[in-house]
Design an enzyme around this catalytic site. Structure first.
Site, PDB file in Angstrom:
ATOM      1  CG  HIS A 138      -3.759  -1.859   1.381  1.00 25.54           C
ATOM      2  ND1 HIS A 138      -4.335  -0.575   1.823  1.00 25.54           N
ATOM      3  CD2 HIS A 138      -2.914  -2.213   2.226  1.00 25.54           C
ATOM      4  CE1 HIS A 138      -3.808  -0.050   2.734  1.00 25.54           C
ATOM      5  NE2 HIS A 138      -2.902  -1.269   3.283  1.00 25.54           N
ATOM      6  CB  SER A 145      -0.956  -0.207   1.218  1.00 26.87           C
ATOM      7  OG  SER A 145      -0.256   0.271   2.348  1.00 26.87           O
ATOM      8  CE  LYS A 167      -5.901  -0.919   5.695  1.00 24.49           C
ATOM      9  NZ  LYS A 167      -5.807   0.098   6.536  1.00 24.49           N
TER      10      LYS A 167
HETATM   11  C1  LIG Z   1      -0.965  -4.377   4.497  1.00 27.65           C
HETATM   12  C2  LIG Z   1      -1.939  -4.159   5.761  1.00 27.65           C
HETATM   13  N1  LIG Z   1      -2.282  -5.203   6.510  1.00 27.65           N
HETATM   14  C3  LIG Z   1      -2.821  -5.182   7.605  1.00 27.65           C
HETATM   15  C4  LIG Z   1      -3.434  -3.744   8.135  1.00 27.65           C
HETATM   16  C5  LIG Z   1      -4.274  -3.824   9.184  1.00 27.65           C
HETATM   17  O1  LIG Z   1      -5.541  -3.690   8.783  1.00 27.65           O
HETATM   18  P1  LIG Z   1      -6.462  -2.882   9.736  1.00 27.65           P
HETATM   19  O2  LIG Z   1      -6.415  -1.449   9.346  1.00 27.65           O
HETATM   20  O3  LIG Z   1      -7.942  -3.669   9.689  1.00 27.65           O
HETATM   21  O4  LIG Z   1      -6.140  -3.298  11.432  1.00 27.65           O
HETATM   22  C6  LIG Z   1      -3.092  -2.700   7.278  1.00 27.65           C
HETATM   23  C7  LIG Z   1      -3.316  -1.536   7.692  1.00 27.65           C
HETATM   24  O5  LIG Z   1      -3.319  -0.236   7.589  1.00 27.65           O
HETATM   25  C8  LIG Z   1      -2.097  -2.998   6.152  1.00 27.65           C
HETATM   26  O6  LIG Z   1      -1.689  -1.777   5.473  1.00 27.65           O
END
Ligand SMILES: Cc1ncc(COP(=O)(O)O)c(C=O)c1O
Length: 414
Positions: free
Chosen positions: A227, A199, A258
């Site tokens: 993402h 991301s 998201k």
């Molecule tokens: C690649 C990735 N995995 C996991 C997460 C965590 O997800 P959550 O925001 O639902 O805790 C994020 C969050 O920004 C992320 O960018």
């Protein structure tokens, strides 16, 4: 006692804490949260409360509610209905009173989204990664985890907490991954952990080729599609659905916060693996389950995005338009094939300065991205245009950036 010196009493706790914060200031990466309220039904318009007299209108350019599903009428109606039907919270862990019918339905919906036998909900994507990876590798004695160097902090935490052997392969580098796999005992249990869309860079993993290596070396695969879920594939099943490889992955992980616009995380896998995580992962077991109101909203969102591609198409079009505008204006937009539009700055202080000017003078909200989210020297602005960002908004943004780049004499440095 009162006159006793600090040295005599031992650690000066308050000084240690103050110094920790001072270090962040000195490096220019002290984080300031911008105080906003989004205007329901009018995304990306919002109100900002930071440093102004009263709320000031702004345009949000850095939301991960990529498709504005957090404001979709179907999602809001489902949440209102659930709130009035069953009340606010779940009232317990999944095991003790908190296993609502909404949770059961959503797990079925998510398993179907990824073509897996089962799914399991967590309170966030972070928790799903940490809980699943740490538990899996504990259940598999002598497991070795192969982790992409740009994996998210939650995966790194899970791998660390598992206590297992870890090998870090260079980002999306198949040759390096194979070198590491080949060097280890062929009989050892192995797991390759990676993401589909990275991301902060906006690039995509070679999923099929990683699955080929997993087959060759008898490794399990764990794919973070945080993402990508909702945004890629004909039903929003992510890059693995788009590429027709979901069935080759052992575990697919995603977020509900998201593109699905609400909150929570999950894994989808075969029934036995899900049962193992459900039964052994402390991060799943010992916590109150998601509010049924949130789950009802996610259900509406997932169901909608399974049959509607309008939001996905709108987002891809917006990202392509913004990238082209920024590139044509000579701004250092990073190459990438996804919906994410990173503009490289390469300095934390300058990134913050640009973001401050954008907010104060142009009503544009984009958060600077600093270490440790990205490596030092790779600080950037990360724009996430969506279906609701108009071309006029993109033109205003581009013009503002050009003006600021000139004002701060960034062109030579970029
Ligand atoms: C690649 C990735 N995995 C996991 C997460 C965590 O997800 P959550 O925001 O639902 O805790 C994020 C969050 O920004 C992320 O960018």
């Amino acid at each position: 006692m009162k006159t006793e010196s600090i040295e005599a009493r031992g650690v000066d706790y308050s000084r240690v804490f103050t110094q920790a914060i001072d270090r962040l200031h000195a490096e220019g990466r002290y984080r300031v949260f911008i105080d906003i309220l989004r205007n329901k039904g009018m995304f990306p318009n919002a109100r900002c409360f930071a440093g102004h007299n009263g709320p000031k209108p702004i345009t949000v350019w850095c939301s991960n509610d990529y498709l504005a599903m957090g404001q979709h009428p179907k999602v809001i109606a489902a949440m209102e209905e659930a709130l009035h039907d069953v009340g606010a919270g779940s009232g317990g862990t999944r095991n003790i009173g908190g296993n609502t019918h909404y949770h059961v339905d959503l797990e079925g919906e998510l398993a179907d989204l990824h073509g897996k036998q089962a799914a399991l909900l967590f309170t966030s994507g972070y928790v799903s990664n940490e809980a699943t990876l740490s538990t899996l590798a504990k259940v598999l004695p002598n497991c070795i985890i192969y982790s992409d160097e740009l994996n998210h902090a939650s995966m790194i935490a899970g791998i660390r907490n598992s206590g297992c052997e870890k090998r870090v392969f260079r980002h999306n580098d198949l040759a390096h991954l194979e070198e590491l796999l080949a060097a280890d005992d062929a009989a050892a249990p192995k797991l390759i952990a990676f993401e589909s869309v990275y991301s902060m860079e906006g690039d995509i993993a070679p999923i099929a080729a990683i699955c080929d290596l997993a087959d060759k070396y008898n490794a399990l695969t764990y794919l973070d599609e945080v993402h990508a879920v909702g945004m890629y594939g004909p039903r929003g099943g992510g890059i693995s659905e788009r590429d027709g490889v979901a069935h080759r992955l052992t575990i697919i992980e995603g977020t509900l916060g998201k593109a699905f616009g609400v909150m929570g995380g999950y894994i989808a896998a075969d029934r036995t693996i899900v049962d193992v995580i459900r039964s052994y992962a402390p991060g799943f077991i010992f916590t109150t389950s998601l509010s049924p109101v949130l789950v009802a909203g996610v259900l509406a969102s997932v169901r909608h995005l399974k049959q509607s591609s309008a939001e996905r198409d709108g987002q891809q079009a917006a990202a392509a338009t913004l990238k082209a505008m920024l590139r044509d204006a000579g701004l250092p937009v990073m190459a990438g094939e996804t919906h994410i539009v990173p503009v490289m700055v390469g300095d934390p202080v300058k990134a913050k300065k640009i973001s401050d000017i954008l907010l104060a003078e142009y009503g544009v909200y984009v958060q600077p991205i600093n270490y440790p989210t990205v490596p030092r020297g790779a600080e950037r602005l990360r724009f996430t245009p969506g279906p609701a960002h108009s071309e006029a908004m993109m033109r205003e943004l581009t013009d503002a950036l050009v003006e600021i780049w000139d004002r701060l004499e960034l062109r030579a440095a970029a």
